[in-house]
Design a protein around this motif. Structure first.
Motif, PDB file in Angstrom:
ATOM      1  N   LEU A 175       0.813  -1.215   0.000  1.00  0.00           N
ATOM      2  CA  LEU A 175       0.000   0.000   0.000  1.00  0.00           C
ATOM      3  C   LEU A 175       0.848   1.268   0.000  1.00  0.00           C
ATOM      4  O   LEU A 175       0.372   2.340   0.368  1.00  0.00           O
ATOM      5  CB  LEU A 175      -0.939  -0.003   1.219  1.00  0.00           C
ATOM      6  N   ASP A 176       2.101   1.160  -0.434  1.00  0.00           N
ATOM      7  CA  ASP A 176       2.941   2.355  -0.536  1.00  0.00           C
ATOM      8  C   ASP A 176       2.460   3.210  -1.701  1.00  0.00           C
ATOM      9  O   ASP A 176       1.749   2.748  -2.603  1.00  0.00           O
ATOM     10  CB  ASP A 176       4.403   1.946  -0.737  1.00  0.00           C
ATOM     11  N   THR A 177       2.830   4.468  -1.695  1.00  0.00           N
ATOM     12  CA  THR A 177       2.306   5.416  -2.675  1.00  0.00           C
ATOM     13  C   THR A 177       2.702   5.065  -4.110  1.00  0.00           C
ATOM     14  O   THR A 177       1.914   5.280  -5.046  1.00  0.00           O
ATOM     15  CB  THR A 177       2.773   6.842  -2.356  1.00  0.00           C
ATOM     16  N   GLU A 178       3.901   4.516  -4.307  1.00  0.00           N
ATOM     17  CA  GLU A 178       4.338   4.191  -5.662  1.00  0.00           C
ATOM     18  C   GLU A 178       3.538   3.030  -6.231  1.00  0.00           C
ATOM     19  O   GLU A 178       3.106   3.068  -7.391  1.00  0.00           O
ATOM     20  CB  GLU A 178       5.830   3.876  -5.661  1.00  0.00           C
ATOM     21  N   THR A 179       3.338   1.994  -5.431  1.00  0.00           N
ATOM     22  CA  THR A 179       2.564   0.851  -5.900  1.00  0.00           C
ATOM     23  C   THR A 179       1.132   1.254  -6.199  1.00  0.00           C
ATOM     24  O   THR A 179       0.565   0.855  -7.230  1.00  0.00           O
ATOM     25  CB  THR A 179       2.585  -0.280  -4.849  1.00  0.00           C
ATOM     26  N   ILE A 180       0.544   2.055  -5.335  1.00  0.00           N
ATOM     27  CA  ILE A 180      -0.823   2.525  -5.562  1.00  0.00           C
ATOM     28  C   ILE A 180      -0.900   3.339  -6.854  1.00  0.00           C
ATOM     29  O   ILE A 180      -1.833   3.187  -7.654  1.00  0.00           O
ATOM     30  CB  ILE A 180      -1.307   3.354  -4.358  1.00  0.00           C
ATOM     31  N   ALA A 181       0.079   4.194  -7.084  1.00  0.00           N
ATOM     32  CA  ALA A 181       0.089   5.020  -8.300  1.00  0.00           C
ATOM     33  C   ALA A 181       0.164   4.156  -9.556  1.00  0.00           C
ATOM     34  O   ALA A 181      -0.492   4.455 -10.566  1.00  0.00           O
ATOM     35  CB  ALA A 181       1.261   5.986  -8.259  1.00  0.00           C
ATOM     36  N   LEU A 182       0.944   3.088  -9.511  1.00  0.00           N
ATOM     37  CA  LEU A 182       1.055   2.195 -10.665  1.00  0.00           C
ATOM     38  C   LEU A 182      -0.251   1.451 -10.920  1.00  0.00           C
ATOM     39  O   LEU A 182      -0.668   1.270 -12.076  1.00  0.00           O
ATOM     40  CB  LEU A 182       2.204   1.208 -10.456  1.00  0.00           C
ATOM     41  N   ARG A 183      -0.904   1.029  -9.866  1.00  0.00           N
ATOM     42  CA  ARG A 183      -2.213   0.377 -10.038  1.00  0.00           C
ATOM     43  C   ARG A 183      -3.218   1.355 -10.640  1.00  0.00           C
ATOM     44  O   ARG A 183      -4.016   0.999 -11.514  1.00  0.00           O
ATOM     45  CB  ARG A 183      -2.730  -0.127  -8.693  1.00  0.00           C
ATOM     46  N   GLU A 184      -3.174   2.589 -10.172  1.00  0.00           N
ATOM     47  CA  GLU A 184      -4.134   3.597 -10.642  1.00  0.00           C
ATOM     48  C   GLU A 184      -3.945   3.915 -12.119  1.00  0.00           C
ATOM     49  O   GLU A 184      -4.922   4.040 -12.861  1.00  0.00           O
ATOM     50  CB  GLU A 184      -4.013   4.864  -9.801  1.00  0.00           C
TER      51      GLU A 184
END
Length: 224
Positions: free
Chosen positions: A187-196
């Motif tokens: 749930l880190d910001t980079e992983t979330i951004a890639l999913r988005e």
């Protein structure tokens, strides 16, 4: 050395044996970068470079932009094929904020004879892309490669889409993020951004999008 996620060494070696040989300066750039230690992971793999060159050939790309230059391997790779196809009419807009790494890239570009077609901008990529859009370059680029801060991917998506001609394509690197995107606990910001950005591309009526397991995952977004 950078390598495709999940591929064993023997498959990496086989790909290298059957794919087109690297230009001597490509190999020099890759090997020099490998000696820098862990940061070498930011460099694309040779098989990814070969894939990008084939896309350039398939699309007849002449104008290419990239966000995230590092030591210059991707710009060098694309510079070689674009200049082969279009000579001095080829153009690369390269965006990065790190003079330390890109200074190395400039040396490789000069040695390979492609420095004259590469416009390196050392400042915020968002600022550079906005300036090019405002300056009349919208819908004039054929290909784009995004390999920079992952939390910026959503913004780069819109800017690159504005700069691409219809039928042009954006390649987003590291979209598998070493498998983290498939881990519900990440749930880190980079992983979330890639999913988005992956979800955005899938549902965006302006594009066709596909994700492939090359390198650390590449998402290809084609503008309709």
């Amino acid at each position: 050395m950078s390598r495709s996620f999940g591929l064993p060494p023997e498959i990496i070696a086989y790909l290298a044996s059957v794919n087109p040989s690297e230009h001597p300066v490509q190999r020099k750039c890759r090997e020099d970068t490998a000696r820098l230690g862990w940061v070498a992971r930011m460099q694309i793999s040779p098989e990814q470079g070969a894939f990008m060159q084939m896309l350039a050939r398939l699309t007849g790309a002449r104008r290419y932009l990239e966000v995230g230059v590092f030591t210059g391997y991707s710009a060098l790779t694309m510079g070689l094929v674009l200049k082969e196809m279009h000579g001095a009419e080829a153009h690369i807009l390269a965006c990065d904020v790190a003079e330390e790494w890109t200074a190395k890239g400039r040396l490789y570009w000069a040695e390979a004879g492609v420095a004259d077609i590469i416009d390196l901008q050392i400042r915020s990529a968002s600022e550079t892309l906005d300036a090019r859009i405002a300056g009349g370059e919208a819908e004039t680029y054929d290909l784009a490669f995004i390999d920079a801060d992952k939390t910026g991917y959503g913004g780069y998506y819109e800017q690159a889409l504005a700069l691409l001609r219809p039928g042009g394509a954006i390649l987003f690197d590291n979209v598998l993020w070493s498998g983290a995107v498939a881990d519900s606990g990440a749930l880190d910001t980079e992983t979330i951004a890639l999913r988005e950005v992956a979800a955005k591309a899938k549902d965006d009526p302006r594009v066709h999008a596909i994700m492939v397991a090359i390198g650390d995952g590449v998402m290809i977004v084609r503008k309709k």
